[in-house]
Structure formats: C-alpha cells, structure tokens
Design a protein around this motif. Sequence first.
Motif, PDB file in Angstrom:
ATOM      1  N   HIS A 284      39.114  36.844  35.259  1.00 35.85           N
ATOM      2  CA  HIS A 284      39.311  35.661  36.102  1.00 35.85           C
ATOM      3  C   HIS A 284      39.729  36.061  37.519  1.00 35.85           C
ATOM      4  N   SER A 285      39.649  35.099  38.418  1.00 36.94           N
ATOM      5  CA  SER A 285      40.007  35.326  39.822  1.00 36.94           C
ATOM      6  C   SER A 285      41.026  34.291  40.285  1.00 36.94           C
ATOM      7  N   CYS A 340      43.366  35.736  50.493  1.00 42.34           N
ATOM      8  CA  CYS A 340      42.815  36.904  49.817  1.00 42.34           C
ATOM      9  C   CYS A 340      42.431  36.549  48.383  1.00 42.34           C
ATOM     10  N   LEU A 341      41.179  36.790  48.017  1.00 46.52           N
ATOM     11  CA  LEU A 341      40.700  36.503  46.666  1.00 46.52           C
ATOM     12  C   LEU A 341      40.785  37.760  45.813  1.00 46.52           C
ATOM     13  N   LEU A 342      41.460  37.665  44.682  1.00 49.42           N
ATOM     14  CA  LEU A 342      41.638  38.800  43.785  1.00 49.42           C
ATOM     15  C   LEU A 342      40.975  38.539  42.440  1.00 49.42           C
ATOM     16  N   LYS A 343      40.367  39.591  41.880  1.00 54.84           N
ATOM     17  CA  LYS A 343      39.762  39.487  40.553  1.00 54.84           C
ATOM     18  C   LYS A 343      40.392  40.527  39.642  1.00 54.84           C
ATOM     19  N   ALA A 344      40.823  40.086  38.474  1.00 53.02           N
ATOM     20  CA  ALA A 344      41.395  40.987  37.471  1.00 53.02           C
ATOM     21  C   ALA A 344      40.248  41.581  36.672  1.00 53.02           C
ATOM     22  N   PHE A 349      39.864  47.924  39.134  1.00 54.35           N
ATOM     23  CA  PHE A 349      41.058  48.743  38.905  1.00 54.35           C
ATOM     24  C   PHE A 349      40.865  49.886  37.908  1.00 54.35           C
ATOM     25  N   GLY A 350      39.681  49.958  37.280  1.00 56.38           N
ATOM     26  CA  GLY A 350      39.524  50.904  36.190  1.00 56.38           C
ATOM     27  C   GLY A 350      40.111  50.309  34.921  1.00 56.38           C
ATOM     28  N   LYS A 358      43.740  42.612  29.337  1.00 60.62           N
ATOM     29  CA  LYS A 358      44.700  42.900  30.405  1.00 60.62           C
ATOM     30  C   LYS A 358      44.877  41.709  31.357  1.00 60.62           C
ATOM     31  N   TYR A 359      45.765  41.913  32.328  1.00 57.92           N
ATOM     32  CA  TYR A 359      45.963  40.906  33.378  1.00 57.92           C
ATOM     33  C   TYR A 359      46.430  41.606  34.647  1.00 57.92           C
ATOM     34  N   LEU A 360      46.300  40.888  35.747  1.00 60.69           N
ATOM     35  CA  LEU A 360      46.765  41.384  37.045  1.00 60.69           C
ATOM     36  C   LEU A 360      47.966  40.555  37.472  1.00 60.69           C
ATOM     37  N   GLU A 361      49.067  41.221  37.742  1.00 59.66           N
ATOM     38  CA  GLU A 361      50.288  40.553  38.209  1.00 59.66           C
ATOM     39  C   GLU A 361      50.612  41.048  39.610  1.00 59.66           C
TER      40      GLU A 361
END
Length: 367
Positions: A284-285, A340-344, A349-350, A358-361
């Motif tokens: 997701h983004s 800024c648009l971020l995608k997990a 990120f590898g 996983k998730y991006l925090e």
Amino acid sequence: MMMRPYLTVVLVLLSTVAVCSKQAGIIKICEGHSSKITCSGGTKIHIMKAIYGRTGKDVCPSKAIKTTSCLSESSTCIVKAKCNGKSSCLLKASNDVFGDPCVGTYKYLEVEHICRIAFFFISAVCSKQAGIIKICEGHSSNITCSGGTKIHIMKAIYGRTEKDVCPSKAIKTTSCLSESSTCIVKAKCNGKSSCLLKASNDVFGDPCVGTYKYLEVEHICRMDQQPLKDSSSFEKKISSHLLIFQTFGNCMMMRSYLTVVLVLLSAVAVCSKQAGIIKICEGHSSKITCSGGTKIHIMKAIYGRTEKHVCPSKAIKTTSCLSESSTCIVKAKCNGKSSCLLKASNDVFGDPCKGTYKYLEVEHICR
C-alpha cells in the motif's frame, strides 16, 4: 647526499599533486540555471562541499532575499552522489533537486571540488586493498581490510549500466540503478574490517524488472578517523539549560524560568502539530504532507516488522526484522518537500524477512 634523492621524490610528488589539482575550484550556480564541472587528463571529480540555499547577498543578487542563513542539509550528499568519480557532471540549482530550504528566497548552488586521480599513487601502499568489486545478481562477495584499516565505501551501484559486466541474455536496459545502493552498502560495511555483500533484489529492491543485474562497489581501506569531540547542538542546548538552573540561586527565579520553558515548549507543540507517525501496510501507499510553508523532515523509518498488531496477518514468521536502509531511503525521497508519496514495498526497500507480511513506519515532523 642521501637527502638529495629524498628531496627529488618529494618534489616529484608535489608537482604531481599540483598537476592533479590545478582544476580545483568553486562554482556558483544561480537558482534555475545549470553548469558543468569537468576534469581532464584522466582525473575525476571529487566534491569537497556543496551548499544550496543562501548565505550572503552578493552571490546571485536579487530583490527576493528574505534570509541569508538557509541551506539544504542534503546539498553535499546529493552533489557527491551525482558527481564523485566522474570526469564531467552537469548540475542544476533547483528546488526539484535539493528541496526548498527557504521559501520565497532566490537561492544558489555553491560547489567546492577538486580533480584528482581516482586513487592517488602516493597512497597506493597504504590503500593497496582499495578497489572495485563486481558481484553478479544472486552471488555474494566479501570486502576485507587488514592491518587495522577499516572499510570506507566510496560508491555503489546495483542495477546495470553496461553489457560487458555479468553478461546475460536477460538484458532489457543498461541504464538502471537502485538509488539507495550506496546508502545500503555504506550502512552495512563502513567502519568494519570485513563485510559480506550479496547482489540481490531482496537487499536493494528491483530497479529494472526482467534485467539481470549486478552490484558494483568502489571502496578503500583506511585507518579509523577520530570521532568529533564537539557535542551536538542538542547536547549544547541541554548544557545551557543546566547552567541556567545552576546559576539561579532561589526557587522564585527558577519557577519563572520553568514557566518560560513551558511556554516555549507549548509553542513548539503548536508549530509541530503536523508531526507524527504513519504506518503503511506492505503493498500500500500513503502520503506525508506539510502545510503552511513547512517542509518534511524524516526522523526515523522502519520497513519490516517489529510487532504483531500493526498490519495484522497470518503470514508473520518473525517480529524482529527491518531493512537497514529504511531511514536513508525515506530521507532521500522526502526531506525538504511539502508532500511525499511513500510505498511499502520490497521493490523499494528490499526484503528483510521473506515470507513475513511487512509494513513501513515513518516518524516525521514538519518544520
């Protein structure tokens, strides 16, 4: 008589350095304009320092000058990544490249550089372990420094920029690289005597799907540098507050001081009300946005999994995994921008833990 050969060697070395560095200098580029740095005679660009912003009125004069004390913190990092090790490099002084450190002020880019041989022959003995390693996708290799020296990564590229390295039929492009390559390898190897590297999409993401890639790393072995003894600005602020407390001789004065501090802290709380933490589930983004002329400043980022209740899933094999380059990648993508648009994603990120959802925090402030 014995000193004469020694002096001759010294003079030769000095003349060589003079030739190598004769193109050294400083260029200044006004906002919106471009300029090129060029090194000739087999020498390569080495960036000493770069500033994008404004520190004086005389350079690129304009009526639109609200401040003369602003600079983009990532200036040197960005210019080094773009120019170091090349014989020619085109630079543009632009907010699109460096972010906007002072909205409404006409800025400029100032770059201090030298032209030098890629590896000085003077340090050939000391840095004889220095060089470039190339690792084909799916394979691993070790960088080792001996004699008390430590690894220092100059540059790393994961992707493909030529056909001859790691030849394959699966080459769709020769102009792809993972932007976080150098950052990831530095985080993994710098300051160590030995470091195992794997050329893998799990580590660097996949910058060009369907193309067989490789990892190219330029490094040197050098003695450890002494850490700076100066305390950080934060520590200095704390020390100044403690000094004030020690100076105040009675409770009434201390109470007044504490009142002022609390008022200041509440003001900071209001100014930073957009600060916070976002969590994005894998695949997701989400967008970070700062308003009112403030810009994004990334404090910390984690891509992986450190707890179960965030982005719950049946596919959780571990709760102690994270991509070491998370913060570096997010900072490079977001710092200094208003949005800024971020995608997990593993592509970004590898994959630090295969088979785990996983998730991006991301922890950030607007300032």
